[in-house]
Design an enzyme around this catalytic site. Structure first.
Site, PDB file in Angstrom:
ATOM      1  N   MET A   1      -0.993  -8.546  -9.633  1.00 13.92           N
ATOM      2  CA  MET A   1      -0.673  -7.281 -10.283  1.00 13.92           C
ATOM      3  C   MET A   1      -1.911  -6.406 -10.486  1.00 13.92           C
ATOM      4  O   MET A   1      -1.790  -5.195 -10.691  1.00 13.92           O
ATOM      5  CB  MET A   1       0.001  -7.525 -11.631  1.00 13.92           C
ATOM      6  CG  MET A   1      -0.907  -7.988 -12.749  1.00 13.92           C
ATOM      7  SD  MET A   1      -0.037  -8.223 -14.329  1.00 13.92           S
ATOM      8  CE  MET A   1       0.728  -6.644 -14.607  1.00 13.92           C
ATOM      9  N   LYS A   2      -3.095  -6.995 -10.438  1.00  9.81           N
ATOM     10  CA  LYS A   2      -4.299  -6.213 -10.689  1.00  9.81           C
ATOM     11  C   LYS A   2      -4.640  -5.255  -9.541  1.00  9.81           C
ATOM     12  O   LYS A   2      -5.561  -4.443  -9.675  1.00  9.81           O
ATOM     13  CB  LYS A   2      -5.483  -7.135 -10.996  1.00  9.81           C
ATOM     14  CG  LYS A   2      -5.368  -7.782 -12.377  1.00  9.81           C
ATOM     15  CD  LYS A   2      -6.679  -8.352 -12.843  1.00  9.81           C
ATOM     16  CE  LYS A   2      -6.580  -8.806 -14.293  1.00  9.81           C
ATOM     17  NZ  LYS A   2      -7.877  -9.313 -14.809  1.00  9.81           N
ATOM     18  N   PHE A   3      -3.893  -5.337  -8.452  1.00 10.16           N
ATOM     19  CA  PHE A   3      -4.025  -4.305  -7.432  1.00 10.16           C
ATOM     20  C   PHE A   3      -3.721  -2.932  -8.032  1.00 10.16           C
ATOM     21  O   PHE A   3      -4.287  -1.924  -7.625  1.00 10.16           O
ATOM     22  CB  PHE A   3      -3.063  -4.577  -6.270  1.00 10.16           C
ATOM     23  CG  PHE A   3      -3.696  -5.292  -5.111  1.00 10.16           C
ATOM     24  CD1 PHE A   3      -4.076  -4.599  -3.978  1.00 10.16           C
ATOM     25  CD2 PHE A   3      -3.907  -6.659  -5.158  1.00 10.16           C
ATOM     26  CE1 PHE A   3      -4.652  -5.260  -2.906  1.00 10.16           C
ATOM     27  CE2 PHE A   3      -4.480  -7.326  -4.089  1.00 10.16           C
ATOM     28  CZ  PHE A   3      -4.857  -6.626  -2.957  1.00 10.16           C
TER      29      PHE A   3
END
Length: 249
Positions: free
Chosen positions: A50-52
């Site tokens: 999710m840190k994209f």
């Protein structure tokens, strides 16, 4: 069909980072509770990460401000996930990426960053069990300051971290509308939960927001990689009573 026509198709991604977001919601059965629990499956983002979302946000904010120029260098202290996002973006957009890491980082993530062209700089020799977060941050700041072409994304102190999750909040509202009672998120840097909650609370001021530190996730009995839970509103009982049952003290 000609290639140019294919390019114009709505769902055709032009690059890997264009596949970030629009992750599915999955319904979880909750025996004994008159409720609906949904999990936002952020593991469906590229590389299960999710840190994209916030990596793209930080890079684009730096591009817009002029702090990151074409062909420049991105520097970040990372234990893996943020580095994967930044390494991918750097490879796509022609930047150099330097990841400041320690030996606590997962080896598979380090190998992927290297495969994407990232430079890895270790701050320890692998002989200590202590986290090296402060040392990583200090070195990242020093390297960026010494290179006029470098930009330190500084994820722990970058407003673009939390704003990177604005789209996540809108994805939830697009599906659920106002039918949300609570948002639960794991807390690392705090960017994902705070960024999502800020947008949702603007539309739903009565929303309950719960943050869980990584050490407490096991007590919630939910998978570590599922970072968000959303509960539908149920009008058959009082809200406060439902919250006490679902999240007891």
């Amino acid at each position: 069909m000609e290639y140019k026509q294919i390019q114009r198709q709505r769902n055709l991604a032009s690059c890997y980072t264009k596949t970030v977001g629009q992750t599915p919601l999955m319904k979880i059965v909750c025996p004994g509770y008159d409720t609906t629990l949904l999990l936002k499956l952020e593991s469906f983002n590229p590389m299960g990460n999710m840190k994209f979302r916030m990596a793209i946000s930080m890079v684009e904010a730096a591009e817009a401000s002029g702090d990151l120029k074409p062909g420049g260098r991105i520097v970040e202290s990372t234990s893996g996930n943020t580095g994967l996002g930044l390494a991918t973006i750097a490879a796509e957009r022609g930047y150099r990426f330097t990841a400041i890491v320690d030996h606590h980082a997962a080896q598979d993530k380090l190998r992927v960053m290297q495969a994407l062209g990232a430079e890895l700089i270790f701050v320890d020799d692998g002989e200590t069990d202590d986290l090296s977060t402060a040392a990583r941050e200090e070195l990242a700041e020093k390297i960026a300051a010494a290179d006029p072409e470098a930009f330190w994304t500084e994820q722990h102190n970058n407003p673009a971290n939390s704003t990177g999750y604005t789209a996540l909040a809108y994805e939830l509202m697009e599906v659920l509308g106002s039918e949300m009672d609570a948002l639960v998120g794991a807390v690392g840097t705090g960017g994902s939960l705070c960024g999502t909650a800020q947008v949702l609370k603007g539309a739903l001021p009565d929303l309950f927001v719960f943050g869980s530190r990584a050490g407490r996730l096991d007590s919630l009995r939910w998978p570590r990689r599922v970072l968000f839970s959303v509960r539908y509103r149920n009008t058959s009982r009082s809200r406060n009573r439902k919250m006490r049952r679902l999240f007891p003290d």
